[in-house]
Write a protein that holds these residues in place. Sequence first.
Motif, mmCIF file in Angstrom:
data_model
loop_
_atom_site.group_PDB
_atom_site.id
_atom_site.type_symbol
_atom_site.label_atom_id
_atom_site.label_comp_id
_atom_site.label_asym_id
_atom_site.label_seq_id
_atom_site.Cartn_x
_atom_site.Cartn_y
_atom_site.Cartn_z
ATOM 1 N N LEU A 209 -14.188 6.318 -4.637
ATOM 2 C CA LEU A 209 -12.924 6.462 -5.362
ATOM 3 C C LEU A 209 -12.549 5.200 -6.125
ATOM 4 O O LEU A 209 -11.509 5.142 -6.792
ATOM 5 C CB LEU A 209 -11.804 6.837 -4.377
ATOM 6 N N GLY A 212 -11.772 5.347 -9.910
ATOM 7 C CA GLY A 212 -10.480 5.984 -10.178
ATOM 8 C C GLY A 212 -9.334 5.002 -9.990
ATOM 9 O O GLY A 212 -8.349 5.025 -10.732
ATOM 10 N N TRP A 213 -9.468 4.140 -8.997
ATOM 11 C CA TRP A 213 -8.479 3.086 -8.761
ATOM 12 C C TRP A 213 -8.374 2.170 -9.981
ATOM 13 O O TRP A 213 -7.284 1.912 -10.484
ATOM 14 C CB TRP A 213 -8.880 2.301 -7.510
ATOM 15 N N ALA A 216 -6.742 3.814 -13.132
ATOM 16 C CA ALA A 216 -5.316 4.171 -13.091
ATOM 17 C C ALA A 216 -4.396 2.958 -13.185
ATOM 18 O O ALA A 216 -3.186 3.103 -13.377
ATOM 19 C CB ALA A 216 -5.018 4.938 -11.797
ATOM 20 N N ASP A 220 -0.022 2.116 -14.399
ATOM 21 C CA ASP A 220 0.987 1.675 -13.439
ATOM 22 C C ASP A 220 1.626 0.357 -13.877
ATOM 23 O O ASP A 220 2.839 0.168 -13.740
ATOM 24 C CB ASP A 220 0.358 1.485 -12.055
ATOM 25 N N GLU A 242 3.424 4.611 -4.864
ATOM 26 C CA GLU A 242 2.196 5.234 -5.380
ATOM 27 C C GLU A 242 1.040 4.237 -5.409
ATOM 28 O O GLU A 242 -0.090 4.570 -5.060
ATOM 29 C CB GLU A 242 2.436 5.800 -6.781
ATOM 30 N N LEU A 245 -0.203 3.564 -1.821
ATOM 31 C CA LEU A 245 -0.952 4.694 -1.267
ATOM 32 C C LEU A 245 -2.325 4.800 -1.915
ATOM 33 O O LEU A 245 -3.326 5.089 -1.255
ATOM 34 C CB LEU A 245 -0.169 5.999 -1.434
ATOM 35 N N ARG A 246 -2.380 4.528 -3.221
ATOM 36 C CA ARG A 246 -3.666 4.616 -3.901
ATOM 37 C C ARG A 246 -4.610 3.525 -3.407
ATOM 38 O O ARG A 246 -5.790 3.781 -3.171
ATOM 39 C CB ARG A 246 -3.460 4.523 -5.417
ATOM 40 N N VAL A 250 -8.183 4.233 -1.476
ATOM 41 C CA VAL A 250 -9.489 3.721 -1.905
ATOM 42 C C VAL A 250 -10.202 3.023 -0.744
ATOM 43 O O VAL A 250 -11.411 3.184 -0.555
ATOM 44 C CB VAL A 250 -9.314 2.775 -3.112
ATOM 45 N N PRO B 208 -5.138 10.258 -9.409
ATOM 46 C CA PRO B 208 -6.107 9.530 -10.261
ATOM 47 C C PRO B 208 -7.463 9.373 -9.572
ATOM 48 O O PRO B 208 -8.404 8.916 -10.198
ATOM 49 C CB PRO B 208 -5.453 8.154 -10.457
ATOM 50 N N LEU B 209 -7.566 9.749 -8.309
ATOM 51 C CA LEU B 209 -8.825 9.600 -7.579
ATOM 52 C C LEU B 209 -9.624 10.898 -7.542
ATOM 53 O O LEU B 209 -10.710 10.962 -6.965
ATOM 54 C CB LEU B 209 -8.542 9.111 -6.154
ATOM 55 N N SER B 211 -11.321 12.681 -9.740
ATOM 56 C CA SER B 211 -12.661 12.753 -10.342
ATOM 57 C C SER B 211 -13.691 12.058 -9.455
ATOM 58 O O SER B 211 -14.850 12.486 -9.383
ATOM 59 C CB SER B 211 -12.652 12.166 -11.751
ATOM 60 N N GLY B 212 -13.280 10.997 -8.755
ATOM 61 C CA GLY B 212 -14.186 10.324 -7.816
ATOM 62 C C GLY B 212 -14.551 11.233 -6.655
ATOM 63 O O GLY B 212 -15.684 11.229 -6.161
ATOM 64 N N ALA B 249 -7.679 10.826 1.364
ATOM 65 C CA ALA B 249 -7.402 9.738 0.419
ATOM 66 C C ALA B 249 -6.989 10.312 -0.934
ATOM 67 O O ALA B 249 -6.022 9.857 -1.551
ATOM 68 C CB ALA B 249 -8.639 8.851 0.269
ATOM 69 N N MET B 252 -3.429 11.758 -0.750
ATOM 70 C CA MET B 252 -2.316 10.814 -0.628
ATOM 71 C C MET B 252 -2.122 9.980 -1.890
ATOM 72 O O MET B 252 -1.099 9.331 -2.031
ATOM 73 C CB MET B 252 -2.459 9.941 0.616
ATOM 74 N N ALA B 253 -3.099 10.056 -2.806
ATOM 75 C CA ALA B 253 -2.939 9.354 -4.077
ATOM 76 C C ALA B 253 -2.312 10.250 -5.145
ATOM 77 O O ALA B 253 -2.140 9.827 -6.286
ATOM 78 C CB ALA B 253 -4.290 8.817 -4.555
ATOM 79 N N ARG B 255 0.725 12.352 -7.087
ATOM 80 C CA ARG B 255 2.070 11.920 -7.488
ATOM 81 C C ARG B 255 2.991 13.108 -7.613
ATOM 82 O O ARG B 255 2.898 13.812 -8.600
ATOM 83 C CB ARG B 255 1.985 11.184 -8.830
#
Lengths: 336, 336
Positions: A209, A212-213, A216, A220, A242, A245-246, A250, B208-209, B211-212, B249, B252-253, B255
């Motif tokens: 992941l 994706g982190w 994004a 933010d 948000e 949590l992201r 990850v 945002p995660l 696609s991963g 994961a 929880m990411a 929104r």
Amino acid sequence: MQRVDNTERVTKACACANVALVKYWGKRDPEANLPAVGSISLTLEGLEAEATISMRPADRFTSRGKTVPGRAYDQMVSFLDWVARTYDSETPLAVNIETNFPVAAGLASSAAIYCATATAALSFLEVSASRRELSAIARRGSGSASRSVFGGLVEWHRGTDPGGDDSFADPLLPAEDWALGMVVAILDEGQKKTSSRDAMQHVAETSPLYSGWLAAQEDDLESMRHAIHARDFPTVGRITEESTLRMHAVTMAARPAVLYWQPATLHVMEAVRELRATGLDAYFTMDAGPQVKVLCQQQDMGAVAAKLESVPAVLRVLQARAGSGVRVLEGKAPWK
Amino acid sequence: MQRVDNTERVTKACACANVALVKYWGKRDPEANLPAVGSISLTLEGLEAEATISMRPADRFTSRGKTVPGRAYDQMVSFLDWVARTYDSETPLAVNIETNFPVAAGLASSAAIYCATATAALSFLEVSASRRELSAIARRGSGSASRSVFGGLVEWHRGTDPGGDDSFADPLLPAEDWALGMVVAILDEGQKKTSSRDAMQHVAETSPLYSGWLAAQEDDLESMRHAIHARDFPTVGRITEESTLRMHAVTMAARPAVLYWQPATLHVMEAVRELRATGLDAYFTMDAGPQVKVLCQQQDMGAVAAKLESVPAVLRVLQARAGSGVRVLEGKAPWK
């Protein structure tokens, strides 16, 4: 720049910890400590480290007068040597740190420690540097230290320069311009098993992941800058939750997983949601450890602290207002 | 295919729940219930739903004889109508469900319910279909129902056909070929606030995660097939934990965040790690709810159950061995 009569001289600086609202996670260059993403933080009064620089080659990194053990020692000494080398000094610097809060427990102690150390070291070497330059130097020691140079809300730029000259922090809003604070719920006083440095590397290499982190983050940062500019506290709080949590998402998707949460972490997150349900604006954030930091407005800190103290698993609660940037206590400030 | 004297006739089928080891999350077509990823599951004896199909247009979806309320009712009726329409029947089907475990609590009740219903409905309509075709039909009702057609370890293929004809389950290993089981720690008997259907849509649109998550799935499926083929239980367990952590994961990411864990969830995860530290092979997995399911070998189920029962927040513990595929109890089996 060899100097005489330096053996008795000391310089001293004091820096506050800071907690990222838009999180920092991952490095684009581990050697130069360059971040994979930009980040935005709040500097916190009352979580302070004081660094005293002197020449005492035998015992180069002490905390409250005692030698710091293990890898932390090597990292600090290597940082001190890098600073001296960068400014063509042959002086072997030594540092003693005093802190008023737990270290290596996910409370951003390294931000305060390395920012204070970098500042006192430049003062000792009588180097002249802008705060931006100081920020880039502190970053070499610990990424988040770059942000503690400034007070209030601060952005640390990712930068694109391979050498890292454009990866420094800038102030977004001084502490006195918005009465924000954090209430910290301490859930575990123990030191963490894996350093953030190692965990970041492991997560970047193994978490599916991670891309994706990275992708994004810019959104933010942009949204957070706007929300800060507009003094829009609910939006600042929403983005803060948000982002945290992201980041934790990850890390827990790494192989093997890096899971910083404890059952009590979820209890406190739930308590924060309960506070919001009563109309009180409070938002959680967690770093590389189980502690929960709750962002709120200063007028609400007492109510937030009372709520967190009522959660059985919480050991103790710290209250911290938005604080100011690094200060030189003894010696000449390096900035122009 | 209009039939006479059907008003008194009933058909009956019984299907087990299943729990995904390589998780299903996300749809490529919500209408036809086509998954964004393939998945691999274990069918569980003892978590069973029995579906009785009859013609009683007034009260078309009952559970233990009582009308099922709300949206679940509409979804089931629309499924029954779709099945009838697909097989050119004008018979308005009705179904009554009996289950021996809590429904809508993250225990895969819909998998058992829709698999049993699809099977009994085809039997009622006297349709002839292979188990693969039955699997694709059950999938229309609830994605995971496609897997409950088979016993033991099962793979549900993502497929690429826009109509979904190639998105069905296949058996990987029958229950009797590997003595696996699951111990389920029930932490909350309440029904969840958001359906998995809605949560999947929300997460796909806002995390945002996501696609991963999609990109990593094929590797996990491939590794899991190999580990199952080799009867390599520690690897099956490791992939199971990684897949579940990645799925949670991603949610929880979103929104706003979709967070299924409760403090007790982390307590049980910790208990499973403690079991492993004693040399017992046990691995956690969680679905769209707080309950923790622990994959282990049948010989260890008692020890795992005892450990989970010792966790204060656990309400009760269920033990389930690997189970068999759907069975027709009254009526003619549809498969050739």
